[in-house]
Design a protein around this motif. Structure first.
Motif, PDB file in Angstrom:
ATOM      1  N   GLN A  95       2.250   3.082  11.993  1.00  0.00           N
ATOM      2  CA  GLN A  95       2.094   3.882  12.467  1.00  0.00           C
ATOM      3  C   GLN A  95       3.171   4.644  12.980  1.00  0.00           C
ATOM      4  OE1 GLN A  95       1.814   0.652  15.775  1.00  0.00           O
ATOM      5  NE2 GLN A  95      -0.319   1.180  15.892  1.00  0.00           N
ATOM      6  N   ASP A  96       4.624   4.106  12.391  1.00  0.00           N
ATOM      7  CA  ASP A  96       5.191   4.887  12.046  1.00  0.00           C
ATOM      8  C   ASP A  96       5.644   5.837  11.255  1.00  0.00           C
ATOM      9  OD1 ASP A  96       5.903   3.407  14.429  1.00  0.00           O
ATOM     10  OD2 ASP A  96       8.099   1.865  13.075  1.00  0.00           O
ATOM     11  N   ALA A  97       5.462   5.980  10.281  1.00  0.00           N
ATOM     12  CA  ALA A  97       5.054   6.556   9.159  1.00  0.00           C
ATOM     13  C   ALA A  97       4.820   8.026   9.066  1.00  0.00           C
ATOM     14  CB  ALA A  97       4.829   6.195   7.385  1.00  0.00           C
ATOM     15  N   THR A  98       4.821   8.913   8.578  1.00  0.00           N
ATOM     16  CA  THR A  98       4.016  10.399   8.078  1.00  0.00           C
ATOM     17  C   THR A  98       3.431  10.527   6.708  1.00  0.00           C
ATOM     18  OG1 THR A  98       5.673  11.238   7.544  1.00  0.00           O
ATOM     19  CG2 THR A  98       5.545  11.990   9.604  1.00  0.00           C
ATOM     20  N   LYS A  99       3.990   9.423   6.546  1.00  0.00           N
ATOM     21  CA  LYS A  99       3.012   9.285   4.757  1.00  0.00           C
ATOM     22  C   LYS A  99       3.797   7.499   3.989  1.00  0.00           C
ATOM     23  CE  LYS A  99       2.268  12.143   0.654  1.00  0.00           C
ATOM     24  NZ  LYS A  99       1.310  11.766   0.676  1.00  0.00           N
ATOM     25  N   LEU A 100       2.885   7.135   3.645  1.00  0.00           N
ATOM     26  CA  LEU A 100       2.504   5.515   3.480  1.00  0.00           C
ATOM     27  C   LEU A 100       0.878   5.474   2.899  1.00  0.00           C
ATOM     28  CD1 LEU A 100       4.380   3.059   3.499  1.00  0.00           C
ATOM     29  CD2 LEU A 100       3.310   2.735   5.345  1.00  0.00           C
ATOM     30  N   THR A 101       1.522   4.742   1.590  1.00  0.00           N
ATOM     31  CA  THR A 101       0.803   3.999   0.652  1.00  0.00           C
ATOM     32  C   THR A 101       1.397   2.966   0.288  1.00  0.00           C
ATOM     33  OG1 THR A 101      -0.396   6.501  -0.248  1.00  0.00           O
ATOM     34  CG2 THR A 101      -0.915   4.618  -1.280  1.00  0.00           C
ATOM     35  N   ILE A 102       0.289   1.812   0.183  1.00  0.00           N
ATOM     36  CA  ILE A 102       1.024   0.467  -0.193  1.00  0.00           C
ATOM     37  C   ILE A 102      -0.378  -0.270  -0.841  1.00  0.00           C
ATOM     38  CG2 ILE A 102       0.906  -1.601   0.858  1.00  0.00           C
ATOM     39  CD1 ILE A 102       2.767  -0.574   3.352  1.00  0.00           C
ATOM     40  N   ALA A 103      -0.162  -0.579  -1.871  1.00  0.00           N
ATOM     41  CA  ALA A 103      -1.328  -1.557  -2.622  1.00  0.00           C
ATOM     42  C   ALA A 103      -1.074  -2.661  -2.463  1.00  0.00           C
ATOM     43  CB  ALA A 103      -0.474  -1.064  -4.466  1.00  0.00           C
ATOM     44  N   ILE A 104      -1.944  -3.177  -2.119  1.00  0.00           N
ATOM     45  CA  ILE A 104      -2.100  -4.671  -2.281  1.00  0.00           C
ATOM     46  C   ILE A 104      -3.361  -5.845  -2.629  1.00  0.00           C
ATOM     47  CG2 ILE A 104      -2.423  -6.332  -0.705  1.00  0.00           C
ATOM     48  CD1 ILE A 104      -1.599  -4.319   1.737  1.00  0.00           C
ATOM     49  N   THR A 105      -2.636  -6.295  -3.418  1.00  0.00           N
ATOM     50  CA  THR A 105      -4.093  -7.539  -4.255  1.00  0.00           C
ATOM     51  C   THR A 105      -4.935  -8.606  -3.117  1.00  0.00           C
ATOM     52  OG1 THR A 105      -2.236  -8.927  -5.471  1.00  0.00           O
ATOM     53  CG2 THR A 105      -2.093  -7.285  -6.627  1.00  0.00           C
ATOM     54  N   PRO A 106      -5.718  -8.010  -2.925  1.00  0.00           N
ATOM     55  CA  PRO A 106      -5.987  -9.824  -1.953  1.00  0.00           C
ATOM     56  C   PRO A 106      -6.565 -10.619  -2.594  1.00  0.00           C
ATOM     57  CG  PRO A 106      -7.437  -7.854  -2.587  1.00  0.00           C
ATOM     58  CD  PRO A 106      -6.506  -7.469  -3.104  1.00  0.00           C
ATOM     59  N   GLU A 107      -6.526 -11.120  -3.572  1.00  0.00           N
ATOM     60  CA  GLU A 107      -6.229 -12.656  -4.768  1.00  0.00           C
ATOM     61  C   GLU A 107      -5.022 -13.195  -3.704  1.00  0.00           C
ATOM     62  OE1 GLU A 107      -8.389 -11.620  -8.702  1.00  0.00           O
ATOM     63  OE2 GLU A 107      -7.482 -10.319  -7.703  1.00  0.00           O
ATOM     64  N   GLY A 108      -3.774 -11.873  -3.834  1.00  0.00           N
ATOM     65  CA  GLY A 108      -2.268 -12.997  -3.802  1.00  0.00           C
ATOM     66  C   GLY A 108      -1.975 -13.935  -4.580  1.00  0.00           C
ATOM     67  N   THR A 109      -2.643 -14.110  -6.262  1.00  0.00           N
ATOM     68  CA  THR A 109      -2.054 -14.608  -7.198  1.00  0.00           C
ATOM     69  C   THR A 109      -2.910 -14.246  -8.472  1.00  0.00           C
ATOM     70  OG1 THR A 109      -2.442 -16.872  -7.489  1.00  0.00           O
ATOM     71  CG2 THR A 109      -3.990 -16.532  -6.487  1.00  0.00           C
ATOM     72  N   ARG A 110      -1.818 -14.545  -8.929  1.00  0.00           N
ATOM     73  CA  ARG A 110      -2.812 -13.979 -10.534  1.00  0.00           C
ATOM     74  C   ARG A 110      -4.162 -15.525 -11.257  1.00  0.00           C
ATOM     75  NH1 ARG A 110       2.200 -13.555 -10.499  1.00  0.00           N
ATOM     76  NH2 ARG A 110       2.669 -15.101 -11.787  1.00  0.00           N
ATOM     77  N   SER A 111      -4.255 -16.635  -9.924  1.00  0.00           N
ATOM     78  CA  SER A 111      -4.825 -17.568 -10.524  1.00  0.00           C
ATOM     79  C   SER A 111      -6.165 -17.349 -10.156  1.00  0.00           C
ATOM     80  CB  SER A 111      -3.944 -18.453 -10.112  1.00  0.00           C
ATOM     81  OG  SER A 111      -3.085 -19.105 -10.657  1.00  0.00           O
ATOM     82  N   ARG A 112      -6.837 -17.795 -10.567  1.00  0.00           N
ATOM     83  CA  ARG A 112      -8.102 -17.545  -9.944  1.00  0.00           C
ATOM     84  C   ARG A 112      -8.685 -18.470  -8.907  1.00  0.00           C
ATOM     85  NH1 ARG A 112     -13.546 -17.170 -12.168  1.00  0.00           N
ATOM     86  NH2 ARG A 112     -15.003 -18.171 -11.247  1.00  0.00           N
ATOM     87  N   THR A 113      -8.294 -17.059  -8.108  1.00  0.00           N
ATOM     88  CA  THR A 113      -9.489 -17.615  -5.846  1.00  0.00           C
ATOM     89  C   THR A 113     -10.555 -16.975  -5.672  1.00  0.00           C
ATOM     90  OG1 THR A 113      -8.035 -18.817  -4.374  1.00  0.00           O
ATOM     91  CG2 THR A 113      -7.767 -16.171  -5.427  1.00  0.00           C
ATOM     92  N   ALA A 114     -11.336 -17.808  -4.824  1.00  0.00           N
ATOM     93  CA  ALA A 114     -12.413 -17.045  -4.509  1.00  0.00           C
ATOM     94  C   ALA A 114     -11.724 -16.932  -2.721  1.00  0.00           C
ATOM     95  CB  ALA A 114     -13.801 -18.108  -4.077  1.00  0.00           C
ATOM     96  N   LYS A 115     -10.553 -17.692  -2.091  1.00  0.00           N
ATOM     97  CA  LYS A 115      -9.887 -17.477  -1.152  1.00  0.00           C
ATOM     98  C   LYS A 115      -9.585 -15.633  -1.376  1.00  0.00           C
ATOM     99  CE  LYS A 115      -7.562 -19.709   3.158  1.00  0.00           C
ATOM    100  NZ  LYS A 115      -7.263 -18.064   4.305  1.00  0.00           N
TER     101      LYS A 115
END
Length: 180
Positions: A95-115
């Motif tokens: 909301q505060d930024a005029t330009k913002l890109t953030i990369a996110i890995t939804p797995e949150g881990t490098r291990s196997r996860t279904a969650k």
């Protein structure tokens, strides 16, 4: 082609980036099975002249590495909730930024996860920013950033749609990746 592009090419990687250069967006990156994903992702985005911040567990933000990660756009993520909500914090950043890109890995881990974590969907929906789907496919040595996803607010359905998108792709360690 800049240095980042040459490095990727030398190692046999192809870049397929046709997604718009949004002023604000979240890049959902998967599969995430190796620390090399971070390096490849940063190189790929830099190769087309774009910059993106990223979320990383706070354990990596020790001195002097923390200074480096912050300088290249790193946002530390606490392992245990210490203060406030990360979703609220990132919504405010958008909301505060005029330009913002953030990369996110939804797995949150490098291990196997279904969650997979769903915070990125909540952030995008509340902040009204698109989600760009980024793929690091080791099977074809291709980094793909083509498609945009607009969250509906139905977290369960949106997460299922995103997982389905990533089904055909393979991480560095395929046994560590699942979209179940």
């Amino acid at each position: 082609m800049n240095l980042s592009g040459h490095i990727l090419k030398w190692f046999g990687w192809k870049i397929d980036v046709t997604a718009p250069d949004y002023d604000k967006c979240i890049i959902c990156v998967a599969p995430h099975t190796s620390n090399w994903d971070f390096i490849l992702g940063k190189l790929a985005y830099a190769s087309i002249g774009r910059k993106a911040g990223f979320l990383m567990k706070e354990d990596w933000f020790f001195f002097p590495l923390g200074c480096f990660f912050r300088a290249i756009g790193g946002v530390p993520v606490p392992r245990k909730k210490k203060r406030g909500s990360l979703v609220e914090e990132l919504v405010k950043k958008f909301q505060d930024a005029t330009k913002l890109t953030i990369a996110i890995t939804p797995e949150g881990t490098r291990s196997r996860t279904a969650k997979w974590h769903s915070g990125f969907l909540q952030i995008a929906f509340i902040a009204h920013v698109p989600i760009v789907l980024g793929v690091i496919d080791y099977a074809t040595k291709t980094i793909i950033v083509r498609d945009t996803f607009h969250p509906t607010g139905n977290i369960e359905a949106d997460l299922r749609a995103i997982k389905d998108y990533y089904k055909p792709y393979s991480g560095k360690y395929p046994e560590k990746f699942t979209t179940e």
